[in-house]
Design a protein around this motif. Structure first.
Motif, PDB file in Angstrom:
ATOM      1  N   LEU A  50       0.818  -1.212   0.000  1.00 56.18           N
ATOM      2  CA  LEU A  50       0.000   0.000   0.000  1.00 56.18           C
ATOM      3  C   LEU A  50       0.851   1.262   0.000  1.00 56.18           C
ATOM      4  O   LEU A  50       0.536   2.227  -0.693  1.00 56.18           O
TER       5      LEU A  50
ATOM      6  N   THR B 284      -8.744  -4.090  -4.827  1.00 57.20           N
ATOM      7  CA  THR B 284      -8.930  -4.321  -3.395  1.00 57.20           C
ATOM      8  C   THR B 284      -9.631  -5.646  -3.146  1.00 57.20           C
ATOM      9  O   THR B 284      -9.277  -6.385  -2.213  1.00 57.20           O
TER      10      THR B 284
ATOM     11  N   ARG C 252      -1.984   4.426   5.886  1.00 53.28           N
ATOM     12  CA  ARG C 252      -1.729   3.012   6.209  1.00 53.28           C
ATOM     13  C   ARG C 252      -2.287   2.657   7.583  1.00 53.28           C
ATOM     14  O   ARG C 252      -2.865   1.583   7.759  1.00 53.28           O
TER      15      ARG C 252
END
Length: 228
Positions: free
Chosen positions: A101, A147, A200
């Protein structure tokens, strides 16, 4: 709040007279077209898609309207070139092998900053425009699709529940688009690492919550203490 980003000029240079060799002419035309597209994106992002006519574009760019028609033919074709060009860059980025990510976010933010007006057009202006909403929907769908794959691979509970996995994927896409949009408009580029770290942590928190088993509510009517 960070100082506003340096604005891109909307004035374009006038080409010298004379006919160059064909190869040079083709390269010059492409360079000119790219210059016009980038400058037009600045005007459209500032004025709004519906509020910007070809006359307004030509005036802000400092060129005759005939130049725009010679290069793009119609206003719709010009808009399609701007929006489609940036959408293609985003799709190419999303199609790269997943490397985490943090790295993906840095690449997205860098692309959005380098094409700020185009990014704002797709994420802020297109959602409210029935004709051009498809560009935003394509961006949203590409994040949802990636995702969904990542959640299916990393979460046993979500892999077994397609409905909650899709809900989580859509929530992730909305959160990431809104966060990057806010940061590109308001955040300091020197603090991009802080933005990545914040995002994050937020995603880790949401992901951890999605792993919890849902509480199953009984469909039976509650009984009193006697059990009757």
């Amino acid at each position: 709040m960070s100082p506003p980003p340096k604005s891109r000029t909307t004035k374009v240079a006038h080409l010298p007279a004379g006919r160059p060799p064909r190869g040079v002419a083709d390269a010059r035309r492409q360079e000119r077209e790219d210059e016009l597209l980038r400058a037009a994106a600045v005007v459209l992002a500032r004025r709004g898609i519906r509020a910007t006519s070809m006359d307004a574009l030509a005036e802000d760019l400092g060129i005759p309207k005939s130049v725009l028609y010679r290069y793009f033919g119609t206003r719709e074709a010009l808009l399609a070139a701007i929006l489609g060009g940036f959408a293609a860059q985003m799709r190419a980025l999303q199609s790269r092998p997943w490397r985490g990510l943090g790295r993906n976010l840095r690449e997205v933010v860098a692309l959005a900053r380098a094409n700020r007006s185009e990014f704002l057009l797709i994420t802020r202006h297109c959602p409210a425009d029935p004709e051009y909403r498809c560009y935003f929907e394509d961006l949203h769908a590409s994040i949802v699709e990636r995702t969904d794959v990542l959640l299916k691979e990393s979460s046993h509970s979500l892999a077994a529940d397609a409905t909650l996995r899709q809900l989580s994927s859509h929530a992730t896409a909305g959160f990431l688009i809104d966060s990057v949009l806010w940061w590109v408009e308001q955040g300091d580029a020197a603090r991009d690492d802080d933005f990545v770290a914040w995002t994050r942590r937020a995603m880790d928190t949401m992901y951890a919550g999605w792993q919890a088993r849902p509480v199953m509510r009984s469909t039976r009517a509650p009984t009193d203490a006697s059990g009757a």
